[in-house]
Design a protein around this motif. Structure first.
Motif, short mmCIF file in Angstrom:
data_model
loop_
_atom_site.label_atom_id
_atom_site.label_comp_id
_atom_site.label_asym_id
_atom_site.label_seq_id
_atom_site.Cartn_x
_atom_site.Cartn_y
_atom_site.Cartn_z
N HIS A 7 0.81 -1.18 0.03
CA HIS A 7 0.11 -0.09 -0.02
C HIS A 7 1.07 1.22 0.04
CE1 HIS A 7 -2.45 3.10 1.59
NE2 HIS A 7 -3.48 2.47 1.11
N GLY A 71 -14.39 -12.95 -0.22
CA GLY A 71 -13.20 -11.87 0.03
C GLY A 71 -13.13 -11.05 -1.29
N VAL A 72 -13.40 -11.88 -2.54
CA VAL A 72 -13.37 -11.37 -3.79
C VAL A 72 -14.37 -10.35 -3.94
CG1 VAL A 72 -13.48 -11.50 -6.32
CG2 VAL A 72 -11.86 -12.93 -4.91
N THR A 75 -14.20 -7.40 -1.74
CA THR A 75 -13.20 -6.35 -2.15
C THR A 75 -13.86 -5.56 -3.26
OG1 THR A 75 -11.36 -7.89 -1.48
CG2 THR A 75 -10.77 -6.25 -3.03
N VAL A 78 -16.04 -2.69 -2.65
CA VAL A 78 -15.02 -1.48 -2.00
C VAL A 78 -14.52 -0.81 -3.23
CG1 VAL A 78 -13.44 -0.67 -0.66
CG2 VAL A 78 -14.80 -2.18 0.16
N PHE A 79 -13.90 -1.54 -4.04
CA PHE A 79 -13.16 -0.97 -5.34
C PHE A 79 -14.05 -0.52 -6.36
CE2 PHE A 79 -11.23 -2.09 -9.61
CZ PHE A 79 -10.13 -1.31 -9.23
N THR A 100 -8.79 0.23 -1.51
CA THR A 100 -9.20 -0.96 -1.00
C THR A 100 -8.29 -1.65 -0.17
OG1 THR A 100 -10.33 -1.09 -3.41
CG2 THR A 100 -10.18 -2.91 -2.26
N LEU A 101 -7.03 -1.53 -0.50
CA LEU A 101 -6.00 -2.14 0.34
C LEU A 101 -6.32 -2.22 2.03
CD1 LEU A 101 -2.72 -2.02 -1.38
CD2 LEU A 101 -4.06 -4.21 -0.49
N TYR A 103 -8.92 -1.79 3.54
CA TYR A 103 -10.24 -3.01 3.93
C TYR A 103 -9.78 -4.48 3.98
CZ TYR A 103 -13.24 1.23 3.65
OH TYR A 103 -13.71 2.33 3.58
N VAL A 104 -8.77 -4.71 2.96
CA VAL A 104 -8.26 -6.02 2.80
C VAL A 104 -7.20 -6.08 4.04
CG1 VAL A 104 -6.78 -7.45 1.64
CG2 VAL A 104 -8.36 -6.15 0.39
#
Length: 129
Positions: A7, A71-72, A75, A78-79, A100-101, A103-104
């Protein structure tokens, strides 16, 4: 840690980030995820009776794949609001990825913290007569 470094690189270099600069955090991430896979499987299936091993393995693999799919999807939720056009390229996509990162990272930290509540593995399995 690797995702945080990734990130940081993305926010610093944006579209100028080279493939070789991305290699180290991505390699560290893959190594870390690879090292947790086998112990997690052993922990999840270690106490299963031999007669139930096939069913338990199938359930474990199904749950793993369901978690990956979820998860995908999350993600993507959010993306994609950060990307106004599906044909967007360059800075817009990099900014969306950088947004997005966190949140991951937060999701992975939450899973890491929850792992401390898992039961401890024992060295011996008990068999029924």
């Amino acid at each position: 840690m690797a995702l945080t470094g990734f990130h940081l690189l993305i926010t610093m270099y944006g579209t100028g980030l080279s493939t070789t600069a991305m290699a180290l955090p991505v390699l560290a991430l893959g190594l870390g995820l690879g090292m947790i896979g086998a112990p997690l499987t052993d922990l999840a299936l270690g106490r299963v009776e031999d007669e139930q091993a096939g069913s338990a393995s199938g359930l474990f693999n199904t749950a793993t794949h369901l978690g990956i799919a979820l998860g995908v999807v999350l993600t993507g939720v959010v993306f994609f609001p950060h990307v106004p056009d599906t044909a967007a390229r360059g800075t817009i996509v990099v900014d969306a990825f950088a947004a997005t990162l966190p949140y991951v990272i937060g999701g992975l930290l939450t899973m890491w913290a929850l792992m401390f509540f898992l039961p401890r593995a024992t060295s011996q399995r008990t068999k029924r007569p």
